[in-house]
Design an enzyme around this catalytic site. Structure first.
Site, PDB file in Angstrom:
ATOM      1  N   HIS A 177     -16.429  -7.984   2.157  1.00 43.75           N
ATOM      2  CA  HIS A 177     -15.012  -7.698   1.976  1.00 43.75           C
ATOM      3  C   HIS A 177     -14.838  -6.187   1.980  1.00 43.75           C
ATOM      4  CE1 HIS A 177     -12.764  -5.990  -1.476  1.00 43.75           C
ATOM      5  NE2 HIS A 177     -11.729  -6.598  -0.940  1.00 43.75           N
ATOM      6  N   SER A 178     -13.630  -5.717   2.264  1.00 43.22           N
ATOM      7  CA  SER A 178     -13.413  -4.261   2.243  1.00 43.22           C
ATOM      8  C   SER A 178     -12.074  -3.916   1.613  1.00 43.22           C
ATOM      9  CB  SER A 178     -13.469  -3.691   3.671  1.00 43.22           C
ATOM     10  OG  SER A 178     -12.249  -3.886   4.365  1.00 43.22           O
ATOM     11  N   ASN A 179     -11.961  -2.647   1.238  1.00 38.84           N
ATOM     12  CA  ASN A 179     -10.684  -2.027   0.891  1.00 38.84           C
ATOM     13  C   ASN A 179     -10.476  -0.859   1.850  1.00 38.84           C
ATOM     14  OD1 ASN A 179      -9.565  -3.409  -1.463  1.00 38.84           O
ATOM     15  ND2 ASN A 179     -11.414  -2.748  -2.531  1.00 38.84           N
TER      16      ASN A 179
ATOM     17  N   ASN B  75     -13.991 -13.130  -2.547  1.00 37.52           N
ATOM     18  CA  ASN B  75     -14.398 -11.822  -3.050  1.00 37.52           C
ATOM     19  C   ASN B  75     -13.751 -11.581  -4.414  1.00 37.52           C
ATOM     20  OD1 ASN B  75     -11.668 -11.173  -1.798  1.00 37.52           O
ATOM     21  ND2 ASN B  75     -12.167  -9.204  -2.722  1.00 37.52           N
TER      22      ASN B  75
ATOM     23  N   ARG C  70      -4.699   3.700  -7.421  1.00 41.29           N
ATOM     24  CA  ARG C  70      -3.954   2.777  -6.566  1.00 41.29           C
ATOM     25  C   ARG C  70      -2.847   2.094  -7.363  1.00 41.29           C
ATOM     26  NH1 ARG C  70      -6.508  -2.194  -2.921  1.00 41.29           N
ATOM     27  NH2 ARG C  70      -4.524  -3.255  -2.509  1.00 41.29           N
TER      28      ARG C  70
ATOM     29  N   LYS D 172      -4.244 -11.245   6.123  1.00 44.46           N
ATOM     30  CA  LYS D 172      -4.013 -11.061   4.692  1.00 44.46           C
ATOM     31  C   LYS D 172      -2.701 -11.741   4.323  1.00 44.46           C
ATOM     32  CE  LYS D 172      -5.860  -9.045   1.871  1.00 44.46           C
ATOM     33  NZ  LYS D 172      -6.818  -9.539   0.834  1.00 44.46           N
TER      34      LYS D 172
ATOM     35  N   HIS E  13       0.829  -1.198   0.000  1.00 46.50           N
ATOM     36  CA  HIS E  13       0.000   0.000   0.000  1.00 46.50           C
ATOM     37  C   HIS E  13       0.869   1.255   0.000  1.00 46.50           C
ATOM     38  CE1 HIS E  13      -4.057  -1.712   1.601  1.00 46.50           C
ATOM     39  NE2 HIS E  13      -3.490  -2.530   0.719  1.00 46.50           N
TER      40      HIS E  13
ATOM     41  N   ASP F 103     -19.361  -7.359  -0.979  1.00 49.95           N
ATOM     42  CA  ASP F 103     -19.079  -5.957  -0.711  1.00 49.95           C
ATOM     43  C   ASP F 103     -20.153  -5.095  -1.388  1.00 49.95           C
ATOM     44  OD1 ASP F 103     -18.077  -3.355  -0.725  1.00 49.95           O
ATOM     45  OD2 ASP F 103     -16.015  -3.956  -1.076  1.00 49.95           O
TER      46      ASP F 103
ATOM     47  N   LYS G 160      -8.699 -12.287  10.649  1.00 49.53           N
ATOM     48  CA  LYS G 160      -8.348 -12.670   9.280  1.00 49.53           C
ATOM     49  C   LYS G 160      -6.969 -12.117   8.994  1.00 49.53           C
ATOM     50  CE  LYS G 160      -9.579 -11.251   4.545  1.00 49.53           C
ATOM     51  NZ  LYS G 160     -10.674 -10.706   3.716  1.00 49.53           N
TER      52      LYS G 160
ATOM     53  N   ASP H 155      -6.319 -15.103   3.882  1.00 44.81           N
ATOM     54  CA  ASP H 155      -6.665 -14.761   2.506  1.00 44.81           C
ATOM     55  C   ASP H 155      -5.396 -14.466   1.712  1.00 44.81           C
ATOM     56  OD1 ASP H 155      -7.653 -13.780   0.131  1.00 44.81           O
ATOM     57  OD2 ASP H 155      -8.260 -11.842   0.968  1.00 44.81           O
ATOM     58  N   PRO H 156      -4.876 -15.469   0.983  1.00 44.00           N
ATOM     59  CA  PRO H 156      -3.685 -15.236   0.154  1.00 44.00           C
ATOM     60  C   PRO H 156      -3.995 -14.704  -1.237  1.00 44.00           C
ATOM     61  CG  PRO H 156      -4.217 -17.558   0.139  1.00 44.00           C
ATOM     62  CD  PRO H 156      -5.250 -16.904   1.028  1.00 44.00           C
ATOM     63  N   ASN H 157      -5.280 -14.385  -1.496  1.00 42.14           N
ATOM     64  CA  ASN H 157      -5.672 -13.831  -2.801  1.00 42.14           C
ATOM     65  C   ASN H 157      -5.263 -14.717  -3.978  1.00 42.14           C
ATOM     66  OD1 ASN H 157      -5.241 -10.675  -1.361  1.00 42.14           O
ATOM     67  ND2 ASN H 157      -7.154 -11.247  -2.352  1.00 42.14           N
TER      68      ASN H 157
ATOM     69  N   TYR I  96      -8.889  -7.416  11.043  1.00 40.59           N
ATOM     70  CA  TYR I  96      -8.239  -7.627   9.750  1.00 40.59           C
ATOM     71  C   TYR I  96      -6.747  -7.337   9.911  1.00 40.59           C
ATOM     72  CZ  TYR I  96      -8.430  -7.851   4.607  1.00 40.59           C
ATOM     73  OH  TYR I  96      -8.292  -8.221   3.289  1.00 40.59           O
TER      74      TYR I  96
ATOM     75  N   HIS J 297     -11.287  -2.318   6.914  1.00 40.86           N
ATOM     76  CA  HIS J 297      -9.957  -1.703   7.002  1.00 40.86           C
ATOM     77  C   HIS J 297      -9.955  -0.520   7.969  1.00 40.86           C
ATOM     78  CE1 HIS J 297      -8.971  -3.989   3.392  1.00 40.86           C
ATOM     79  NE2 HIS J 297      -7.761  -3.463   3.323  1.00 40.86           N
TER      80      HIS J 297
ATOM     81  N   GLU K 159     -10.055 -18.316   2.455  1.00 44.02           N
ATOM     82  CA  GLU K 159     -10.533 -17.320   1.499  1.00 44.02           C
ATOM     83  C   GLU K 159      -9.608 -17.264   0.287  1.00 44.02           C
ATOM     84  OE1 GLU K 159     -11.279 -12.493   1.158  1.00 44.02           O
ATOM     85  OE2 GLU K 159     -11.421 -13.457   3.126  1.00 44.02           O
TER      86      GLU K 159
END
Length: 449
Positions: A343-345, A293, A425, A211, A29, A317, A209, A239-241, A151, A372, A264
């Site tokens: 889910h969120s950002n 998500n 982003r 990330k 980020h 979301d 959770k 959550d490893p995406n 989170y 978040h 997730e």
């Protein structure tokens, strides 16, 4: 209700806030994140507000539909949304892939700008009727507090940013232990546990959770084991995406049922097979429940996901699905014996208030919702930010969204936005401070190169 108030003005205000050096599969980020606010005024003197994804693309989309909103009765909010949907056309660079491989550049196409308008219009409608926004959704208010999860993120060392570049916020002098900790490096199981202890103490979280997609899968599982040892009654998920291959995901998770509650997005597309096919194979091999998500972010994707029995928990979301759509999703999942969550950002407290309303209206027993906000807490744009108490988000006891903008803080955030060299982003830029020449690879954790 032809005599309902009329929307007299729609303002779109782009804003920015400060962030930590949070790590994800997509990178790191930036020091600042961006959002767009929609502020509606009606001729009854009410103000309605909504918050959505940041960046110029979303801001332009919102400004383009202003003529469809201004001059319309508040009661026609559904017809206004219909008109917006009918005139909408996919951007030329939108290939329909969505975020199935966590390509952050495509997130702006998954998030629908008009949902900020929906939120602001329902805020006005609730104020006119004297009822909370959640009473206008689905079957009405189901609960007065909404369970949230802590989170947790890996955080890199902000001191690696060279002098002259925008620096990350330093809260080392804060009197709040969590505010100090969230700006420090957190890369070990011990530090992840310390992070969980801090947010548990401040917000009362009972569930967590992590990330993932940052370190090796085995290192991240060590962190999950450490969390479970420290919080034996907590629900732990990671959550490893989709960073792990199917083989690796099975090896990592097969014997983790006493640690992890559900997985997730553990794996993604590979060897010619879609994420949905791969996730179904993961479920068959491990008997884990799976949340997403990434592979069910619209109704068409959802159809293919459930038809293949690829997921059990849909993180709907409202900024992907809309507020009405998110609650409709909860009704459908409840009737099918599946589970709803959110889910969120990165977001401000306006979205926190919106999560309170949609979480209050969701039927059944939702999974604890993401937020978040704990990473942005203190950068309030509201006078009356909803509180997280004992791990539960308190639903405002007031009409509409139940909150009020602090315009001085909003304009301060707008000035920060205007000072940024880019409004989109870009998680790859800050990764260059850590690994020169770093490039995104959706099958490699961001610190594994």
């Amino acid at each position: 209700m032809t005599d309902t108030p009329v929307i007299t003005k729609m303002k779109v205000i782009p804003v920015a806030g400060f962030d930590s050096m949070l790590m994800t599969l997509s990178g790191c980020h930036a020091p600042a994140f961006t959002r767009n606010l929609v502020v509606l005024e009606d001729n009854a003197g009410h103000q309605g507000v909504g918050e959505i994804h940041g960046g110029d693309y979303t801001c332009d989309c919102l400004n383009a539909v202003r003529p469809l909103v201004e001059g319309q009765p508040v009661s026609k909010y559904r017809q206004i949304l219909q008109k917006i949907h009918r005139i909408g056309n996919p951007a030329t660079e939108d290939d329909g892939e969505g975020i199935q491989t966590l390509d952050i550049s495509k997130l702006k196409f998954v998030v629908k700008s008009e949902w900020a308008i929906e939120c602001a219009m329902m805020d006005l409608m609730g104020q006119f009727l004297g009822v909370p926004m959640c009473d206008l959704l689905g079957e009405g208010q189901q609960r007065k507090e909404v369970e949230m999860l802590g989170y947790l993120f890996y955080v890199s060392d902000k001191k690696k940013v060279p002098v002259g570049d925008m620096q990350y916020l330093d809260e080392s002098n804060s009197l709040d232990p969590w505010f100090r900790l969230r700006r420090e490096e957190i890369l070990t199981p011990e530090r992840i546990v310390e992070e969980a202890e801090a947010v548990s103490e401040k917000y009362g979280f009972k569930n967590f959770k992590l990330k993932g997609g940052v370190l090796s899968g085995s290192d991240e599982m060590d962190a999950c084991r450490a969390l479970k040892k420290r919080f034996p009654d907590a629900r732990i998920n990671i959550d490893p995406n989709g960073a792990w291959s199917l083989k690796e995901a099975i090896e990592l998770c097969r014997d983790m049922h006493d640690v992890i509650t559900y997985m997730e997005d553990p794996c993604g597309p590979e060897a010619g097979y879609s994420s949905r096919e791969i996730m179904r194979e993961f479920k068959n091999a491990t008997r884990f429940q799976v949340a997403t998500n990434m592979i069910a972010t619209d109704w068409r994707q959802f159809y293919h996901t459930v038809s293949q029995n690829a997921c059990d928990i849909i993180l709907a979301d409202p900024h992907f699905w809309g507020f009405d759509g998110a609650v409709r999703m909860s009704q459908l999942l409840e009737s099918w014996g599946l589970t709803w969550g959110v889910h969120s950002n990165n977001h401000f407290d306006i979205t926190l208030a919106a999560f309170a309303q949609v979480g209050a209206a969701a039927v059944g027993t939702p999974a604890p919702l993401d937020t978040h906000w704990i990473w942005q807490d203190g950068q309030n744009l509201l006078y009356d930010t909803p509180k997280i108490v004992n791990g539960k988000l308190q639903v405002p006891d007031a009409p509409g969204l139940g909150v009020h903008l602090n315009m001085d803080r909003v304009m301060e955030a707008n000035r920060l936005y205007k000072s940024l060299p880019s409004h989109d982003r870009d998680d790859a830029k800050s990764m260059q401070y850590l690994i020169p020449g770093w490039k995104y690879d959706h099958k490699k954790p961001c610190l594994v190169r």
